[in-house]
Design a protein around this motif. Sequence first.
Motif, PDB file in Angstrom:
ATOM      1  N   THR A   1      12.402  22.720   1.809  1.00  0.00           N
ATOM      2  CA  THR A   1      13.068  21.440   1.645  1.00  0.00           C
ATOM      3  C   THR A   1      14.545  21.651   1.951  1.00  0.00           C
ATOM      4  N   ILE A   2      15.071  20.898   2.900  1.00  0.00           N
ATOM      5  CA  ILE A   2      16.454  21.110   3.317  1.00  0.00           C
ATOM      6  C   ILE A   2      17.394  20.485   2.294  1.00  0.00           C
ATOM      7  N   PRO A   3      18.225  21.277   1.603  1.00  0.00           N
ATOM      8  CA  PRO A   3      19.142  20.711   0.612  1.00  0.00           C
ATOM      9  C   PRO A   3      20.175  19.801   1.269  1.00  0.00           C
ATOM     10  N   ASN A   4      20.702  18.860   0.483  1.00  0.00           N
ATOM     11  CA  ASN A   4      21.675  17.910   1.038  1.00  0.00           C
ATOM     12  C   ASN A   4      23.087  18.474   1.098  1.00  0.00           C
ATOM     13  N   THR A   5      23.199  19.812   0.970  1.00  0.00           N
ATOM     14  CA  THR A   5      24.477  20.489   1.202  1.00  0.00           C
ATOM     15  C   THR A   5      24.465  21.279   2.509  1.00  0.00           C
ATOM     16  N   VAL A   6      23.332  21.294   3.178  1.00  0.00           N
ATOM     17  CA  VAL A   6      23.217  22.032   4.437  1.00  0.00           C
ATOM     18  C   VAL A   6      23.872  21.242   5.561  1.00  0.00           C
ATOM     19  N   ALA A   7      24.701  21.927   6.359  1.00  0.00           N
ATOM     20  CA  ALA A   7      25.403  21.265   7.457  1.00  0.00           C
ATOM     21  C   ALA A   7      24.753  21.523   8.810  1.00  0.00           C
ATOM     22  N   SER A   8      23.976  22.598   8.905  1.00  0.00           N
ATOM     23  CA  SER A   8      23.424  22.966  10.210  1.00  0.00           C
ATOM     24  C   SER A   8      22.058  23.604  10.041  1.00  0.00           C
ATOM     25  N   ILE A   9      21.159  23.327  11.015  1.00  0.00           N
ATOM     26  CA  ILE A   9      19.869  24.006  11.100  1.00  0.00           C
ATOM     27  C   ILE A   9      19.985  25.009  12.241  1.00  0.00           C
TER      28      ILE A   9
ATOM     29  N   THR B   1       4.267  20.060   8.073  1.00  0.00           N
ATOM     30  CA  THR B   1       3.710  18.758   8.481  1.00  0.00           C
ATOM     31  C   THR B   1       4.741  17.640   8.461  1.00  0.00           C
ATOM     32  N   SER B   2       5.771  17.757   7.641  1.00  0.00           N
ATOM     33  CA  SER B   2       6.832  16.754   7.624  1.00  0.00           C
ATOM     34  C   SER B   2       8.126  17.414   7.185  1.00  0.00           C
ATOM     35  N   ILE B   3       9.241  16.845   7.617  1.00  0.00           N
ATOM     36  CA  ILE B   3      10.542  17.402   7.250  1.00  0.00           C
ATOM     37  C   ILE B   3      11.563  16.285   7.218  1.00  0.00           C
ATOM     38  N   ASP B   4      12.421  16.310   6.190  1.00  0.00           N
ATOM     39  CA  ASP B   4      13.528  15.363   6.069  1.00  0.00           C
ATOM     40  C   ASP B   4      14.835  16.114   6.289  1.00  0.00           C
ATOM     41  N   ILE B   5      15.579  15.719   7.308  1.00  0.00           N
ATOM     42  CA  ILE B   5      16.885  16.307   7.578  1.00  0.00           C
ATOM     43  C   ILE B   5      17.925  15.411   6.920  1.00  0.00           C
ATOM     44  N   PRO B   6      18.595  15.891   5.869  1.00  0.00           N
ATOM     45  CA  PRO B   6      19.467  15.014   5.074  1.00  0.00           C
ATOM     46  C   PRO B   6      20.737  14.611   5.814  1.00  0.00           C
ATOM     47  N   ASN B   7      21.453  13.653   5.229  1.00  0.00           N
ATOM     48  CA  ASN B   7      22.670  13.121   5.852  1.00  0.00           C
ATOM     49  C   ASN B   7      23.794  14.141   5.955  1.00  0.00           C
TER      50      ASN B   7
ATOM     51  N   THR C   1       4.039  16.061  11.823  1.00  0.00           N
ATOM     52  CA  THR C   1       3.664  14.683  12.165  1.00  0.00           C
ATOM     53  C   THR C   1       4.775  13.687  11.882  1.00  0.00           C
ATOM     54  N   SER C   2       5.631  13.982  10.906  1.00  0.00           N
ATOM     55  CA  SER C   2       6.663  13.031  10.509  1.00  0.00           C
ATOM     56  C   SER C   2       8.006  13.725  10.387  1.00  0.00           C
ATOM     57  N   LEU C   3       9.043  13.084  10.920  1.00  0.00           N
ATOM     58  CA  LEU C   3      10.380  13.657  10.936  1.00  0.00           C
ATOM     59  C   LEU C   3      11.397  12.585  10.589  1.00  0.00           C
ATOM     60  N   THR C   4      12.334  12.915   9.685  1.00  0.00           N
ATOM     61  CA  THR C   4      13.448  12.030   9.364  1.00  0.00           C
ATOM     62  C   THR C   4      14.747  12.722   9.743  1.00  0.00           C
ATOM     63  N   ILE C   5      15.591  12.041  10.526  1.00  0.00           N
ATOM     64  CA  ILE C   5      16.883  12.582  10.964  1.00  0.00           C
ATOM     65  C   ILE C   5      17.987  11.780  10.295  1.00  0.00           C
ATOM     66  N   GLY C   6      18.832  12.443   9.521  1.00  0.00           N
ATOM     67  CA  GLY C   6      19.903  11.773   8.795  1.00  0.00           C
ATOM     68  C   GLY C   6      20.970  11.202   9.703  1.00  0.00           C
ATOM     69  N   ASN C   7      21.834  10.384   9.123  1.00  0.00           N
ATOM     70  CA  ASN C   7      22.790   9.613   9.927  1.00  0.00           C
ATOM     71  C   ASN C   7      24.008  10.399  10.387  1.00  0.00           C
ATOM     72  N   SER C   8      24.168  11.661   9.940  1.00  0.00           N
ATOM     73  CA  SER C   8      25.373  12.424  10.305  1.00  0.00           C
ATOM     74  C   SER C   8      25.165  13.380  11.470  1.00  0.00           C
TER      75      SER C   8
ATOM     76  N   ARG D   1      32.614  17.447   0.463  1.00  0.00           N
ATOM     77  CA  ARG D   1      33.225  17.961   1.681  1.00  0.00           C
ATOM     78  C   ARG D   1      32.852  17.105   2.883  1.00  0.00           C
ATOM     79  N   VAL D   2      31.590  16.662   2.951  1.00  0.00           N
ATOM     80  CA  VAL D   2      31.129  15.843   4.082  1.00  0.00           C
ATOM     81  C   VAL D   2      31.847  14.496   4.103  1.00  0.00           C
ATOM     82  N   GLN D   3      32.059  13.899   2.936  1.00  0.00           N
ATOM     83  CA  GLN D   3      32.753  12.608   2.882  1.00  0.00           C
ATOM     84  C   GLN D   3      34.221  12.739   3.303  1.00  0.00           C
ATOM     85  N   ILE D   4      34.852  13.862   2.939  1.00  0.00           N
ATOM     86  CA  ILE D   4      36.221  14.103   3.375  1.00  0.00           C
ATOM     87  C   ILE D   4      36.274  14.291   4.891  1.00  0.00           C
ATOM     88  N   GLU D   5      35.313  15.051   5.418  1.00  0.00           N
ATOM     89  CA  GLU D   5      35.255  15.255   6.870  1.00  0.00           C
ATOM     90  C   GLU D   5      35.162  13.918   7.601  1.00  0.00           C
TER      91      GLU D   5
END
Length: 733
Positions: free
Chosen positions: A344-352, A364-370, A387-394, A630-634
């Motif tokens: 599970t990709i934590p919402n503090t990860v900046a890069s894959i 089978t599914s992965i959510d890439i956080p914002n 089968t299912s992929l979510t790509i965050g808005n950032s 940090r992401v919001q400041i960026e």
Amino acid sequence: MKTSIKTTLLLLALLLPAVAAAYDFEVDGIYYNINGNEATVTSGTSYYSGDVTIPAAVTYNGMTYSVTAIGNHAFFDCYRLTKVTIPSSVTAIGLQAFAYCRDLSSIAVDSGNRKYDCRNNCNAIIETASNKLIVGCENTIIPNSVTAIGEGAFEGRDSLMSVDFPSSVTYIDYHAFWGCGLTSVQISESVNFIGEGAFSACTDMTSIIVDSGNPKYDSRNNCNAIIETASNTLLEGCKSTIIPNTVTAIGKNAFEYCFGMTSIDIPNSVVSIGDFAFFKCSDLTSVIIPNSVTFIGKRLFGMCYDLRSISVDSGNPRYDSRNNCNAIIETASNTLIVGCQTSTIPNTVASIGEYAFQLVSGLTSIDIPNSVTTIMDNAFDDCYRLTSLTIGNSVRFIGNYAFYRCTRLSDVYCFIDNPSTVSMGNSVFRLSSSSYSSRTLYVPHGTADAYQADSRWYPYFGQIVEMEPETGLIGDVNLDGDVDIADVNAVVDIITGSSDYTITADVNNDGEINITDINAILHIIMGGGGPSPDEHEWVDLGLPSGTLWATCNVGASSPEEYGDYFAWGETEPKDYYDWSTYKWCNGSSDTLTKYCTYSTYGTVDNKTELDLEDDAAYVNWGPAWQMPSRVQIEELVTQCTLQRSSMNGVNCWLLIGPNGNTMFLPGADQRNKDRPVQVNSYYSCYWTRTVSSWYPVCASYLFANGIDFGMYYTYGISRSIGNTVRAVRIPQD
């Protein structure tokens, strides 16, 4: 001579080179390329099998050519080839000329050959001048005059069950026995060089022994491995290897193709793990990276199909597995470098990272956080069950082949508002062979035309569909995607008992539904700038994330006031800012008691984001507010423009958002020890809620001085320093 045609191609997954059939002519089932008046044996339209005798000369179209060479890959993967005879005329044999000829049991070289020999009827090709054995087979007996085993000499001989090294052998080259059927091997004391992957992919190997007199290598503690003594590195291992606690490095390809190995204990002595070290250990289910490891190579667990548990010891200074994510994250860069089927990709990860999930077939599914801005090359390549992929808005960069060959990927939910803002590599969503008609791309409301016009997206999807408006919108009580008078009426209905939207109607998040929620909705409808339900003003700068920023510092009652100063992670102002008074240490910077990722600085807990109880905005202003990430400041730095200004005689910086709305940052210095505030300057510093990615004694912060305007988070600044806080609104889902 006997030859026959092989009409089907055996695919050896990913590791074997593609062999192109390119030849000038064919005689008696053997294919040749012309080089002046000489001919080179090459691969053809059919594979060689049975017994093949290569002639010293061949005649074609009235011309006679001397056969002087066997080209690269000429007999590659001819698994039905049983015997080959090399004529006296051949003086060159190319790379992997006989690799993966698994049934090859007899090799002969004409006695008159000046370059090669087959001395003592050894069933091998030996380079006479160098005494190097360059091609062997299952019946090879290595003569005691041979000094070296050449690169790939026995590669792919899965019928080779054992090998005896005479004392004359000093050199075993790269991939010499790769993929053989060896069950055991004993390295003599004369061997002083073993190349990378020399015994890799010997899937039945259970015993590896180095003679005790060898000065270069050992198998200490009966570990069933080859260890380079001087460097304490695990060059070759097998499924029965026990890594000694004196080993400091696991070499490249060391456990490659160790089928049957379900787990491995890596001792705390290991500091480095090389590229492909556990590649295709397909039975490996769990692994723990100790806190001593400071280097991890590429594609460490590639094709480990059954890997379900990955963790990094909490004291590791370089890597972590935050939030029990079942992945390896490079802490400083917040890059996820190794994933598995349960990650599970934590919402503090900046890069894959590159190849992070390549060939993770159980995914089978992965959510890439914002929080993620970058997806590197081949990150999810060949995840064929995805089968299912979510790509965050950032996300702003997607590398080459990032989702290539994801053949079952049917639903992609992409929250990027503008596809043109994303830099994309080649063939990001491409399939090697399949239809895209059943694949759907779901995009934000109002953006379908933009995606449909973008050739990097639309060719890889059968249809592009706009998602319904966001239903988690603050104030959207009736869930119609808008905040308007209809939502006020909905709250009125709830208060009067004629309707029930209890989850969405508590707009100010105070646990009750009453007139204050109506006021909160009216505040939103008016566009902000007035008092919010908790009496603190905010401004919408038109940022892509929708983040709302407070108009005043915490502790201030107007935009030009400096407000209160806080040490990072403390919630009350004080008179003296130093390590001696800092809440989360025992008097010095190397005795941290909380928010520590390096053992040299204190007690490690791997916390990198403030808990809410330590967030000055949350504690002082209530649950609708918190310090920015940090992401919001960026985002603030990259999306807004900055100009000098003043308000009521106070120098400041004016931030102008994408929508033209503005935010005022009063100029005031930091506080150190008991130094008073340096007022009316053009120097502004604001805390984030994120620990420095390099030093846990520091934290990320926003810095503006007119020349530089940006976020300094690589090194940050001492957490004991006093800085101001500008809060952001917490989304009310």
